[in-house]
Design an enzyme around this catalytic site. Structure first.
Site, PDB file in Angstrom:
ATOM      1  N   HIS A 111       0.820  -1.204   0.000  1.00 35.93           N
ATOM      2  CA  HIS A 111       0.000   0.000   0.000  1.00 35.93           C
ATOM      3  C   HIS A 111       0.858   1.261   0.000  1.00 35.93           C
ATOM      4  O   HIS A 111       0.437   2.285  -0.547  1.00 35.93           O
ATOM      5  CB  HIS A 111      -0.939   0.002   1.196  1.00 35.93           C
ATOM      6  CG  HIS A 111      -2.094  -0.925   1.047  1.00 35.93           C
ATOM      7  ND1 HIS A 111      -2.838  -1.379   2.127  1.00 35.93           N
ATOM      8  CD2 HIS A 111      -2.634  -1.506  -0.046  1.00 35.93           C
ATOM      9  CE1 HIS A 111      -3.789  -2.189   1.686  1.00 35.93           C
ATOM     10  NE2 HIS A 111      -3.681  -2.280   0.379  1.00 35.93           N
ATOM     11  N   HIS A 116      -5.625  -5.917 -10.570  1.00 33.54           N
ATOM     12  CA  HIS A 116      -4.285  -5.404 -10.292  1.00 33.54           C
ATOM     13  C   HIS A 116      -3.296  -5.767 -11.394  1.00 33.54           C
ATOM     14  O   HIS A 116      -2.537  -4.914 -11.875  1.00 33.54           O
ATOM     15  CB  HIS A 116      -3.776  -5.944  -8.953  1.00 33.54           C
ATOM     16  CG  HIS A 116      -4.387  -5.296  -7.758  1.00 33.54           C
ATOM     17  ND1 HIS A 116      -5.394  -5.885  -7.033  1.00 33.54           N
ATOM     18  CD2 HIS A 116      -4.137  -4.104  -7.150  1.00 33.54           C
ATOM     19  CE1 HIS A 116      -5.736  -5.093  -6.033  1.00 33.54           C
ATOM     20  NE2 HIS A 116      -4.993  -4.008  -6.082  1.00 33.54           N
TER      21      HIS A 116
END
Length: 420
Positions: free
Chosen positions: A260, A395
């Site tokens: 992240h 992703h």
């Protein structure tokens, strides 16, 4: 489509200037799109196993459906057969199957009589809005109506104007707000806010993305050496022990997630580019913080045991908690490296871009069964400790597309302009 000024700074020998590399990226993206097509179910899309078949007992999943709709809507604008019907299928499922006709909003799974307390999550609604936004740009039937309703719910129920972030979850009837403020769902909200701003020419959503980034990154993470803390309560007290008993939670694991850190990095660069493109100015800290986030993520997560790859989680001292390496962490790291390379032209990011792709190519691209292996253990062996099967398309596919596009506008609008 050409990048504005940043493209002039990319070194001549960069992979980002290589026609061969672009062909390779396109090929990998096509393989991912084809592999995920069997995930279509009667209602939406479901998870695939390692062989590319629907997992045993698979049920339609609203987040997967929204992500697949987003991906196939954009792919349809690139002239790829089979993608438009899948995007249409996703829009229909989100409008009719997962939607709460009584109270509004969306559930993760189609409600049944056994569901006693389904909750409505910002994470899911963020992806419903993203899917509707991309499908609207692609002129998918029913998408504009879906976007209108989803935006009304997302803004009216989840957005906190006082805090400048999105609330996390509610009971089905919008009571019982969860005492939680999460970095993960708000990070994805930054992406969606930018997509909506471009799709609807609505700058207020871009400003909301900036407010989210300012709170979670410029105020909180910057003060913690860019190690992004994930879990807070509604009074913004940090919760270091949150989910201590669930270290492998898919969305809210305990500790910090280096993947992240780097994901925030490229979102900040895209936000900077969006503001420069539309407003002519952007805060200097967006670039400064993006660089800090990338460096912190690589330091905390990359090759901690000497085998390459970005691990899943670390604690507040940056000691590893879960050393397994999810595919999405690698995808977000290389996307950040590409964005920093475009923005700065620095060879350090070219080195990282190549290094991360080399790791993915040798360890995660499954050339025998298709798709990407979703997770490796610390020794780079296939694992299902956190993520079973090969459910995710979003992703990996975006990682193959991002290097081909400018930092701004957002994916759908960028592809529409390119295709037009």
């Amino acid at each position: 489509m050409t990048e504005p000024l940043p493209s002039l700074m990319v070194p001549t020998a960069s992979w980002l200037r290589s026609t061969t590399h672009y062909r390779w990226l396109d090929h990998q993206g096509l393989r991912l799109l084809d592999f995920a097509k069997p995930s279509r179910m009667k209602l939406g899309f479901g998870p695939l196993d390692d062989d590319g078949d629907l997992s045993e007992g698979a049920q339609p999943d609203a987040t997967l459906t929204a992500r697949h709709t987003h991906v196939y809507a954009i792919a349809s604008m690139r002239g790829l057969p089979g993608c438009l019907p899948l995007a249409e299928h996703g829009v229909t499922a989100l409008r009719e199957g997962f939607h709460d006709a009584r109270h509004g909003g969306w559930f993760e799974a189609k409600p049944s009589s056994s569901d006693t307390s389904p909750r409505k999550q910002n994470y899911l609604h963020t992806f419903v809005v993203l899917a509707a936004s991309s499908a609207t740009v692609a002129n998918i039937r029913g998408a504009a109506d879906l976007l209108t309703e989803a935006l009304a719910i997302w803004e009216g129920r989840f957005w906190s104007e006082d805090e400048g972030v999105f609330r996390e979850s509610f009971a089905a009837d919008w009571t019982d707000e969860e005492n939680y403020r999460g970095a993960n769902s708000n990070m994805h909200a930054v992406e969606t806010c930018m997509a909506v701003a471009d799709a609807l020419d609505a700058p207020e959503w871009r400003n909301r993305a900036l407010r989210i980034a300012e709170r979670f990154i410029h105020q909180l993470a910057r003060a913690n050496a860019y190690a992004v803390r994930e879990h807070f309560d509604c009074e913004w007290t940090y919760l270091p022990d949150f989910n201590r008993d669930r270290p492998t939670d898919e969305l809210r694991p305990c500790g910090l997630t280096p993947g992240h850190f780097v994901e925030w990095a490229h979102l900040l660069l895209k936000l900077e580019a969006a503001l420069l493109r539309t407003e002519g100015h952007a805060p200097n800290w967006l670039l400064e913080d993006a660089i800090g986030l990338f460096e912190a993520g690589i330091h905390a997560g990359w090759s901690r045991n000497g085998t390459g790859g970005l691990l899943y989680t670390v604690d507040d001292t940056l000691a590893p908690i879960v050393e397994n390496k999810p595919h999405w962490c690698q995808a977000e790291a290389l996307t950040a490296a590409a964005a920093l390379l475009k923005r700065t032209g620095h060879t350090r990011y070219e080195t990282w871009y190549r290094r991360i792709w080399d790791f993915i190519d040798l360890h995660m691209i499954d050339r025998r069964r298709g798709g990407w292996i979703q997770e490796l253990d610390a020794a780079n062996r296939s694992s299902a400790r956190v993520y079973a099967g090969k459910a995710d398309l979003y992703h990996a596919w975006q990682a193959t597309l991002t290097p081909l596009l400018p930092l701004s506008p957002a994916f759908a609008v960028a592809v529409a302009k390119q295709s037009g």
